[in-house]
Design a protein around this motif. Sequence first.
Motif, mmCIF file in Angstrom:
data_model
loop_
_atom_site.group_PDB
_atom_site.id
_atom_site.type_symbol
_atom_site.label_atom_id
_atom_site.label_comp_id
_atom_site.label_asym_id
_atom_site.label_seq_id
_atom_site.Cartn_x
_atom_site.Cartn_y
_atom_site.Cartn_z
ATOM 1 N N GLU A 111 0.810 -1.217 0.000
ATOM 2 C CA GLU A 111 0.000 0.000 0.000
ATOM 3 C C GLU A 111 0.843 1.267 0.000
ATOM 4 O O GLU A 111 0.505 2.245 -0.664
ATOM 5 C CB GLU A 111 -0.976 -0.020 1.168
ATOM 6 N N ASP A 112 1.939 1.262 0.744
ATOM 7 C CA ASP A 112 2.802 2.452 0.742
ATOM 8 C C ASP A 112 3.357 2.703 -0.659
ATOM 9 O O ASP A 112 3.453 3.859 -1.106
ATOM 10 C CB ASP A 112 3.957 2.288 1.731
ATOM 11 N N ALA A 113 3.724 1.618 -1.355
ATOM 12 C CA ALA A 113 4.250 1.759 -2.716
ATOM 13 C C ALA A 113 3.183 2.313 -3.648
ATOM 14 O O ALA A 113 3.486 3.101 -4.559
ATOM 15 C CB ALA A 113 4.761 0.412 -3.226
ATOM 16 N N ILE A 114 1.930 1.923 -3.420
ATOM 17 C CA ILE A 114 0.822 2.458 -4.223
ATOM 18 C C ILE A 114 0.703 3.960 -3.993
ATOM 19 O O ILE A 114 0.577 4.752 -4.942
ATOM 20 C CB ILE A 114 -0.496 1.761 -3.843
ATOM 21 N N GLY A 115 0.724 4.365 -2.728
ATOM 22 C CA GLY A 115 0.625 5.790 -2.421
ATOM 23 C C GLY A 115 1.748 6.597 -3.040
ATOM 24 O O GLY A 115 1.523 7.684 -3.598
ATOM 25 N N GLU A 116 2.972 6.066 -2.958
ATOM 26 C CA GLU A 116 4.122 6.767 -3.540
ATOM 27 C C GLU A 116 3.987 6.861 -5.055
ATOM 28 O O GLU A 116 4.346 7.885 -5.661
ATOM 29 C CB GLU A 116 5.412 6.030 -3.170
ATOM 30 N N ALA A 117 3.460 5.802 -5.681
ATOM 31 C CA ALA A 117 3.289 5.814 -7.134
ATOM 32 C C ALA A 117 2.294 6.894 -7.544
ATOM 33 O O ALA A 117 2.534 7.664 -8.487
ATOM 34 C CB ALA A 117 2.821 4.446 -7.617
ATOM 35 N N VAL A 118 1.175 6.970 -6.832
ATOM 36 C CA VAL A 118 0.158 7.977 -7.161
ATOM 37 C C VAL A 118 0.720 9.377 -6.975
ATOM 38 O O VAL A 118 0.581 10.248 -7.847
ATOM 39 C CB VAL A 118 -1.100 7.781 -6.284
ATOM 40 N N VAL A 156 -11.477 0.242 -4.543
ATOM 41 C CA VAL A 156 -10.583 1.332 -4.953
ATOM 42 C C VAL A 156 -10.832 2.560 -4.077
ATOM 43 O O VAL A 156 -9.886 3.183 -3.584
ATOM 44 C CB VAL A 156 -10.803 1.674 -6.440
ATOM 45 N N ARG A 157 -12.085 2.910 -3.866
ATOM 46 C CA ARG A 157 -12.415 4.044 -3.001
ATOM 47 C C ARG A 157 -11.908 3.808 -1.581
ATOM 48 O O ARG A 157 -11.369 4.711 -0.934
ATOM 49 C CB ARG A 157 -13.928 4.264 -2.967
ATOM 50 N N THR A 158 -12.084 2.586 -1.099
ATOM 51 C CA THR A 158 -11.642 2.250 0.258
ATOM 52 C C THR A 158 -10.134 2.408 0.400
ATOM 53 O O THR A 158 -9.636 2.973 1.388
ATOM 54 C CB THR A 158 -12.059 0.810 0.604
ATOM 55 N N LEU A 159 -9.385 1.907 -0.594
ATOM 56 C CA LEU A 159 -7.929 2.034 -0.565
ATOM 57 C C LEU A 159 -7.524 3.504 -0.571
ATOM 58 O O LEU A 159 -6.623 3.914 0.172
ATOM 59 C CB LEU A 159 -7.322 1.320 -1.773
ATOM 60 N N TRP A 160 -8.171 4.297 -1.383
ATOM 61 C CA TRP A 160 -7.851 5.722 -1.482
ATOM 62 C C TRP A 160 -8.005 6.405 -0.126
ATOM 63 O O TRP A 160 -7.149 7.175 0.298
ATOM 64 C CB TRP A 160 -8.746 6.378 -2.528
ATOM 65 N N ARG A 161 -9.125 6.089 0.565
ATOM 66 C CA ARG A 161 -9.356 6.681 1.892
ATOM 67 C C ARG A 161 -8.306 6.214 2.879
ATOM 68 O O ARG A 161 -7.787 7.001 3.680
ATOM 69 C CB ARG A 161 -10.757 6.306 2.393
ATOM 70 N N ARG A 162 -7.985 4.924 2.853
ATOM 71 C CA ARG A 162 -7.026 4.370 3.803
ATOM 72 C C ARG A 162 -5.645 4.989 3.627
ATOM 73 O O ARG A 162 -4.907 5.185 4.602
ATOM 74 C CB ARG A 162 -6.965 2.852 3.624
ATOM 75 N N LEU A 163 -5.288 5.312 2.380
ATOM 76 C CA LEU A 163 -3.979 5.920 2.120
ATOM 77 C C LEU A 163 -3.985 7.431 2.322
ATOM 78 O O LEU A 163 -2.931 8.071 2.232
ATOM 79 C CB LEU A 163 -3.542 5.597 0.687
ATOM 80 N N ASP A 185 -18.240 9.736 -11.005
ATOM 81 C CA ASP A 185 -19.424 10.379 -10.452
ATOM 82 C C ASP A 185 -19.378 10.458 -8.926
ATOM 83 O O ASP A 185 -19.940 11.381 -8.322
ATOM 84 C CB ASP A 185 -20.688 9.618 -10.871
ATOM 85 N N ASN A 186 -18.711 9.454 -8.309
ATOM 86 C CA ASN A 186 -18.677 9.414 -6.841
ATOM 87 C C ASN A 186 -17.311 8.945 -6.355
ATOM 88 O O ASN A 186 -17.167 7.802 -5.906
ATOM 89 C CB ASN A 186 -19.784 8.485 -6.328
ATOM 90 N N PRO A 187 -16.281 9.784 -6.430
ATOM 91 C CA PRO A 187 -14.934 9.352 -6.050
ATOM 92 C C PRO A 187 -14.792 9.058 -4.559
ATOM 93 O O PRO A 187 -13.867 8.368 -4.144
ATOM 94 C CB PRO A 187 -14.046 10.521 -6.462
ATOM 95 N N GLU A 188 -15.698 9.581 -3.749
ATOM 96 C CA GLU A 188 -15.597 9.337 -2.306
ATOM 97 C C GLU A 188 -16.584 8.270 -1.850
ATOM 98 O O GLU A 188 -16.647 7.927 -0.684
ATOM 99 C CB GLU A 188 -15.849 10.664 -1.559
#
Length: 341
Positions: free
Chosen positions: A250-257, A288-295, A338-341
């Motif tokens: 997950e940290d690598a995902i955040g760094e990539a984004v 995907v939304r859940t991961l975004w919030r968690r990061l 339409d609903n990113p959150e």
Amino acid sequence: MSENSKFSGCPASGIGSMPGGDAREAAKTVIGSFGDGEGLPHLAELPARGPGADMIGRTIGLLVDLYGHVEPSGWRISDRPGRDTRRARSWLGEDLDALEEFTQGYEGPLKVQAVGPWTLAAALERRGGQAALGDPGACRDLAGSLAEGLRAHLAEVRRRVPGAEVILQLDEPSLTAVLRGRVRTASGYRTHRAVDRQVVEGTLRDVLAAGGDGATVVHTCAPEVPFGLLRRAGVDGISFDFSLLTEREEDAIGEAVEGGTQLFLGVVPGTDPASGALSDPGGSVMGVRTLWRRLGLNPGILTESVVITPSCGLAGASPTYARAALAHCVRAARSLADNPE
């Protein structure tokens, strides 16, 4: 995503392979699914046609001054182009003809796929029967031949579809196995030694350079995606099976984004679901939304950072499901926008 505009207007895409053997039908389906601003169309691959249409054989047909033929154990290096190499090139020409037919007047992004140098080295046998992976010189020759062949291939695609912004995808399902020393030898009793990470990174960088000014993507449907290595090699996007992610990555995902790398998230099953039906589009991207919030990532950049895809190629799906899966990717991407959150 201001740091990476190469994928603007690409909310959804396919991986590459499609079921069946009709090049025109496959091109019509892919372009029809993504060609009206709904996503990123791609050059379809049809491995059901047999050796030469499979991912390894298709890429061998692109090589310059290297050839291959089919043995019971798989593809093996040849001294000259034989029937199998000619068949691979013929089928690719058929696919390009179909692509050209259904992209008349098209302007926008267009993705083409080829096997990357390390998966190719793990699969292609030397004349003695051992994988090219076990010979550093063979690996270098293979990567150089692949890069040269890809430059010619991409030039041909641009000639046939002059309005296209061509994106190069390298398929590297064996990359993690190469890095971790998990590729088995011909006997099956041992494994090839892990390849040095800097060598892997440098070779990928050299082959990705064949994309020129166009965007590049590396796809792998295997676990343990080496996000950091791929980013250092210069990829613009990383394509993977979202269901195989673990907390360790997950940290690598955040760094990539945050670094501007596009994520091609495989959230739609690549084969017909046992239930016979897909979930609703919003449900497909809930994780995907859940991961975004968690990061703690900004929801405002979610749709600019993500392309929705099937989890892997669709060669093993029914034609009906393959069409439904591509349409579902488009609807799931729309739900995310339409609903990113």
